[in-house]
Design a protein around this motif. Structure first.
Motif, PDB file in Angstrom:
ATOM      1  N   UNK A  49     -18.539  -1.097 -23.650  1.00 19.47           N
ATOM      2  CA  UNK A  49     -19.202   0.045 -23.345  1.00 19.47           C
ATOM      3  C   UNK A  49     -19.534   1.016 -22.238  1.00 19.47           C
ATOM      4  N   UNK A  50     -19.361  -0.006 -21.251  1.00 14.84           N
ATOM      5  CA  UNK A  50     -19.595   0.620 -19.355  1.00 14.84           C
ATOM      6  C   UNK A  50     -18.529   1.081 -19.491  1.00 14.84           C
ATOM      7  N   UNK A  51     -17.239   1.262 -19.875  1.00 13.94           N
ATOM      8  CA  UNK A  51     -15.457   1.361 -19.432  1.00 13.94           C
ATOM      9  C   UNK A  51     -15.811   2.826 -20.334  1.00 13.94           C
ATOM     10  N   UNK A  52     -16.564   2.825 -21.379  1.00 12.82           N
ATOM     11  CA  UNK A  52     -15.952   3.774 -22.053  1.00 12.82           C
ATOM     12  C   UNK A  52     -17.397   4.999 -21.699  1.00 12.82           C
ATOM     13  N   UNK A  53     -17.722   4.688 -20.691  1.00  7.53           N
ATOM     14  CA  UNK A  53     -18.922   5.766 -20.299  1.00  7.53           C
ATOM     15  C   UNK A  53     -18.713   5.835 -19.310  1.00  7.53           C
ATOM     16  N   UNK A  54     -18.383   5.145 -18.634  1.00  6.09           N
ATOM     17  CA  UNK A  54     -17.677   5.802 -16.871  1.00  6.09           C
ATOM     18  C   UNK A  54     -16.244   6.405 -16.589  1.00  6.09           C
ATOM     19  N   UNK A  55     -15.371   6.075 -18.154  1.00  4.85           N
ATOM     20  CA  UNK A  55     -14.206   6.643 -18.153  1.00  4.85           C
ATOM     21  C   UNK A  55     -14.521   7.947 -18.471  1.00  4.85           C
ATOM     22  N   UNK A  56     -15.795   8.370 -18.985  1.00  2.00           N
ATOM     23  CA  UNK A  56     -15.823  10.327 -19.380  1.00  2.00           C
ATOM     24  C   UNK A  56     -15.729   9.844 -21.276  1.00  2.00           C
ATOM     25  N   UNK A  57     -16.182   8.701 -21.957  1.00  2.00           N
ATOM     26  CA  UNK A  57     -15.845   8.384 -23.253  1.00  2.00           C
ATOM     27  C   UNK A  57     -14.601   8.060 -23.920  1.00  2.00           C
ATOM     28  N   UNK A  58     -13.754   7.276 -23.168  1.00  2.00           N
ATOM     29  CA  UNK A  58     -12.644   7.234 -23.451  1.00  2.00           C
ATOM     30  C   UNK A  58     -12.641   6.592 -24.410  1.00  2.00           C
ATOM     31  N   UNK A  59     -11.510   5.850 -25.796  1.00  2.00           N
ATOM     32  CA  UNK A  59     -11.278   5.339 -26.887  1.00  2.00           C
ATOM     33  C   UNK A  59     -11.116   3.746 -26.101  1.00  2.00           C
ATOM     34  N   UNK A  60     -12.190   2.232 -26.018  1.00  2.00           N
ATOM     35  CA  UNK A  60     -12.629   1.763 -25.881  1.00  2.00           C
ATOM     36  C   UNK A  60     -13.016   0.594 -26.958  1.00  2.00           C
ATOM     37  N   UNK A  61     -12.173  -0.583 -26.699  1.00  2.00           N
ATOM     38  CA  UNK A  61     -12.382  -1.609 -27.770  1.00  2.00           C
ATOM     39  C   UNK A  61     -12.242  -2.897 -26.527  1.00  2.00           C
ATOM     40  N   UNK A  62     -13.874  -3.592 -27.288  1.00  7.93           N
ATOM     41  CA  UNK A  62     -14.002  -5.170 -27.328  1.00  7.93           C
ATOM     42  C   UNK A  62     -13.510  -6.130 -27.846  1.00  7.93           C
ATOM     43  N   UNK A  63     -11.771  -7.221 -27.134  1.00 11.61           N
ATOM     44  CA  UNK A  63     -12.079  -8.261 -27.238  1.00 11.61           C
ATOM     45  C   UNK A  63     -12.622  -9.744 -26.541  1.00 11.61           C
TER      46      UNK A  63
END
Length: 264
Positions: A49-63
């Motif tokens: 969630x943090x990566x998505x927010x920091x990147x400006x709304x990038x598509x991010x999945x967590x595994x």
């Protein structure tokens, strides 16, 4: 230089903090769909969630998967079976007198720092070759070419990554797939901050601990300071791009000049 990774999928292991997280942010910001990986499910989800927010709304999945084990690597592959960019960043480090390191620690360092990347590259690289494009990147260290006396077991694994990336690059020559190692120098991550506290003293302010560590233990640094994670991520972002098509089988330094050599 405009780097556009739209339509690419990137798997970044060990990306819940530090260098791995900075790499995940940089790739997501450039348009890649990024798979964030860590061992703890809650922490990994939070990092995603943090990566998505920091990147400006990038598509991010967590595994969440412990890629230091065969089972964990298989779980990550099952959850993210296709990747155009594989960044093998998972790693452990720590200081110990070389003649006091037990077998179990040698094996843990090797499995975590080396075999994790072997297992994932073994799955993803042939698929990249079949598609005619791909980037495999091992996050090594200046310790690969300048073995630290206090961390011989760590340095050994970082040297092994250089051999791996070169050999794999040779195997996929002429396919559109590149394999490289990136060699950060001492970088200010949460893990390194803890390492500094152990080496310099818990009561020493971080800025002073950084200054002392560089002056006393890494005096060859041309920066005169610790590297920041985003500085490493910048080189990984380039290496992941179309623009880096002629860079393969290489050991790429972002070490602040710590290694006093012309070629790694």
């Amino acid at each position: 230089m405009h780097i556009d990774l739209s339509g690419r999928t990137a798997v970044v292991t060990g990306s819940t903090s530090g260098i791995g997280r900075a790499i995940a942010v940089a790739l997501a910001r450039a348009g890649a769909e990024v798979v964030v990986n860590g061992r703890d499910p809650e922490r990994t989800a939070r990092a995603g969630r943090g990566v998505a927010e920091e990147s400006g709304g990038g598509t991010v999945r967590s595994v969440a998967a412990d890629v230091a084990t065969a089972e964990g690597a298989a779980a990550l592959v099952a959850a993210a079976p296709e990747a155009d960019i594989l960044v093998n960043n998972t790693g452990v480090f720590g200081a110990a007198p070389v003649f006091e390191i037990p077998d179990g620690e040698w094996l843990r360092f090797f499995e975590t720092n080396v075999l994790s990347g072997v297992r994932l590259a073994r799955h993803h690289t042939p698929r990249m070759v079949a598609r005619g494009w791909g980037r495999v990147i091992f996050i090594s260290s200046e310790s690969a070419v300048m073995t630290p006396t206090e961390m011989v077991h760590y340095g050994m694994t970082k040297t092994a990554q250089l051999a791996l990336s070169r050999g794999m690059a040779q195997e996929v020559a002429g396919t559109g797939v590149t394999v490289n190692s990136v060699l950060p120098g001492p970088t200010l991550t949460p893990g390194v901050e803890e390492f500094l506290r152990d080496r310099v003293g818990a009561d020493v302010p971080l800025e002073e601990a950084e200054r002392r560590f560089i002056a006393e233990e890494r005096p060859t640094s041309l920066l005169g300071r610790l590297i920041r994670p985003d500085e490493v991520a910048n080189l990984v972002l380039y290496t992941s791009s179309d623009q880096a098509s002629a860079t393969t089988g290489a050991a790429l330094r972002v070490d602040g000049g710590v290694a006093p050599t012309l070629i790694p």
